[in-house]
Design a protein around this motif. Structure first.
Motif, PDB file in Angstrom:
ATOM      1  N   UNK A 399     -65.188 -26.254 -28.545  1.00 45.58           N
ATOM      2  CA  UNK A 399     -63.774 -25.968 -29.506  1.00 45.58           C
ATOM      3  C   UNK A 399     -62.870 -25.222 -28.079  1.00 45.58           C
ATOM      4  N   UNK A 400     -63.843 -26.076 -26.922  1.00 47.65           N
ATOM      5  CA  UNK A 400     -63.209 -25.341 -25.775  1.00 47.65           C
ATOM      6  C   UNK A 400     -62.288 -23.974 -25.828  1.00 47.65           C
ATOM      7  N   UNK A 401     -62.910 -23.071 -26.431  1.00 47.68           N
ATOM      8  CA  UNK A 401     -62.299 -21.602 -25.584  1.00 47.68           C
ATOM      9  C   UNK A 401     -63.012 -21.144 -24.660  1.00 47.68           C
ATOM     10  N   UNK A 402     -61.946 -20.324 -24.871  1.00 45.04           N
ATOM     11  CA  UNK A 402     -62.161 -19.421 -23.658  1.00 45.04           C
ATOM     12  C   UNK A 402     -62.505 -18.081 -23.622  1.00 45.04           C
ATOM     13  N   UNK A 403     -63.637 -17.715 -23.888  1.00 40.26           N
ATOM     14  CA  UNK A 403     -63.762 -16.698 -24.103  1.00 40.26           C
ATOM     15  C   UNK A 403     -64.857 -15.907 -23.791  1.00 40.26           C
ATOM     16  N   UNK A 404     -65.287 -14.958 -23.405  1.00 40.68           N
ATOM     17  CA  UNK A 404     -66.364 -14.844 -23.252  1.00 40.68           C
ATOM     18  C   UNK A 404     -66.954 -14.261 -24.728  1.00 40.68           C
ATOM     19  N   UNK A 405     -68.366 -13.615 -24.751  1.00 37.56           N
ATOM     20  CA  UNK A 405     -69.557 -13.151 -25.260  1.00 37.56           C
ATOM     21  C   UNK A 405     -70.238 -12.301 -24.703  1.00 37.56           C
TER      22      UNK A 405
END
Ligand code: SF4
Ligand code: SF4
Length: 419
Positions: A399-405
């Motif tokens: 989803x081209x989401x830049x979020x660190x997991x």
């Protein structure tokens, strides 16, 4: 030799117990379970209505356990279970159900649909119907001890890397310690940083612990594919290792299904109580925090949120420990609107992520989590299941989401006060 349909029918008959008979009998066809299932809400496809996934089980129940069903069956007036049924329902049971149990929470008559899906899978396995990825993972787990085929030597290499990074000696096969620490296959393979994180935390809190080379993974593909026999064999490996090492407690890792198999199913599958206690890693960390053995150096300041692994929270009851830890670690912890026991699933549990055929559906189902995350505006997404973490990372990338997991244990190791 029996046919697949006969094997499936016999397995259904074996699995239909008192609770299942009462669940099937009491369904009022309200459809509320559909709105609780992300595979339905994100596709609006009626085939993904939870109770519909149980049609083959329902057919066998009706024809064998109800008066009218038996009469019609004996008169040859009802359609028997067919291979076509098994073929059509196999993807519904394996691709569109993570055993998350959210549907079971909303059913007004208390039907535990996840329990019935799990039991239906026993019949599918008996008939040879299961996704290839899960069959392969199960065979590797039985032959090598790991669904991902991780050998003891590979595990020892990961330990050596963590020792080099931390400068700490990581205990392996040490007898008489308090805790035997288990990992998940995904942790050893995809997120080996967890080994160093555990070593740092346990060293800081003076925990007496060890890994075992006989059983280092608690991931249970028997539970995922739906075979009690396999689930029992895999749990037994851990139980045997714990007994050999004479530990008092076994730590269940950041893996949802491992917790269900080890903590809840294990004693029933083995038919006896354990000689040790099972604690989830988050329960132990929270206990250490409470005892003042883990103090935080500097709180994480940007907003963080938490994804509840279904087997841990909804099915397992580990609700407060992650929140206690996050409130200690972060100055801006934000729970999503629906959280805790009603949080939404990542879409890849229950073996779905190991099933290549389900990939597209899994990514579609992620839209639910995506809208939860977008509303909260977090900078980090924390979880406590390496499978959820892997699925979330994959879906965020799609989803081209830049979020660190990040796993919660790792976040803690980054922020505890060093000596
Ligand atoms: S257990 Fe979860 S994924 Fe399975 S049918 Fe119920 S809500 Fe859907
Ligand atoms: S919510 Fe319960 S009663 Fe309603 S359709 Fe689903 S299983 Fe049946």
């Amino acid at each position: 030799m029996s046919t697949p349909v006969e094997r499936a029918e016999n397995a259904f008959i074996e699995q239909i117990d008192g609770p299942i008979a009462s669940f099937l009998n009491s369904c009022v066809h309200c459809g509320l379970c559909a709105e609780a299932c992300l595979f339905y809400t994100e596709t609006q496809d009626p085939r993904y209505t939870p109770i519909y996934k149980l049609e083959p089980m329902k057919k066998v129940w009706k024809q064998n356990y109800t008066f009218w069903g038996r009469l019609l069956k004996n008169l040859g007036l009802s359609k028997p279970l067919t291979e076509e049924d098994l073929k059509n329902w196999e993807p519904l049971l394996y691709d569109s159900c993570t055993l998350c149990g959210r549907c079971s929470m909303v059913c007004p008559v208390g039907n535990d649909i996840a329990y019935m899906v799990r039991k239906s899978k026993e019949a599918m396995v008996a008939a040879g119907y299961a996704p290839q990825g899960l069959k392969d993972a199960t065979l590797r787990a039985l032959r090598i001890g790991s669904p991902m085929g991780i050998t003891v030597d590979a595990f020892k290499k990961q330990i050596a890397n963590a020792e080099a990074e931390t400068g700490l000696k990581i205990p392996l096969d040490v007898e008489g310690v308090e805790y035997l620490c288990m990992l998940s296959a995904n942790e050893v393979m995809m997120f080996p940083e967890i080994i160093a994180a555990l070593a740092k935390i346990f060293d800081k809190a003076d925990v007496s612990w060890t890994f075992s080379s006989d059983s280092f993974e608690a991931t249970n593909s028997g539970l995922q594919i739906g075979s009690s026999d396999v689930e029992r064999q895999l749990v037994k490996r851990t139980v045997d290792a714990a007994e050999r090492l004479k530990v008092k407690k076994v730590i269940s890792p950041e893996c949802g299904h491992a917790y269900t198999a080890l903590r809840w199913d294990g004693p029933n599958l083995l038919g006896k109580p354990y000689s040790f206690k099972v604690v989830h890693i988050l329960e132990l960390l929270d206990e250490l925090r409470e005892q003042g053995k883990l103090t935080v150096e500097e709180k994480y300041e940007a907003p963080v949120t938490y994804h509840d692994p279904c087997q841990l929270t909804r099915r397992g009851g580990v609700i407060d420990p992650p929140r206690n830890l996050l409130n200690t670690l972060a100055s801006d912890f934000r729970d999503t609107e629906e959280h805790g026991v009603m949080n939404w699933c990542c879409g890849g549990g229950g073996g779905v992520s190991a099933n290549e055929r389900a990939k597209e559906l899994m990514v579609t189902a992620f839209n639910k989590k995506k809208s939860q995350i977008e509303k909260i505006g977090a900078h980090k997404l924390i979880t406590a299941c390496a499978n959820c973490r892997m699925v979330l990372e994959e879906d965020l990338e799609e989803n081209d989401m830049d979020l660190e997991v990040l796993g919660l244990t790792e976040l803690l190791a980054e922020h505890i006060k060093k000596d």
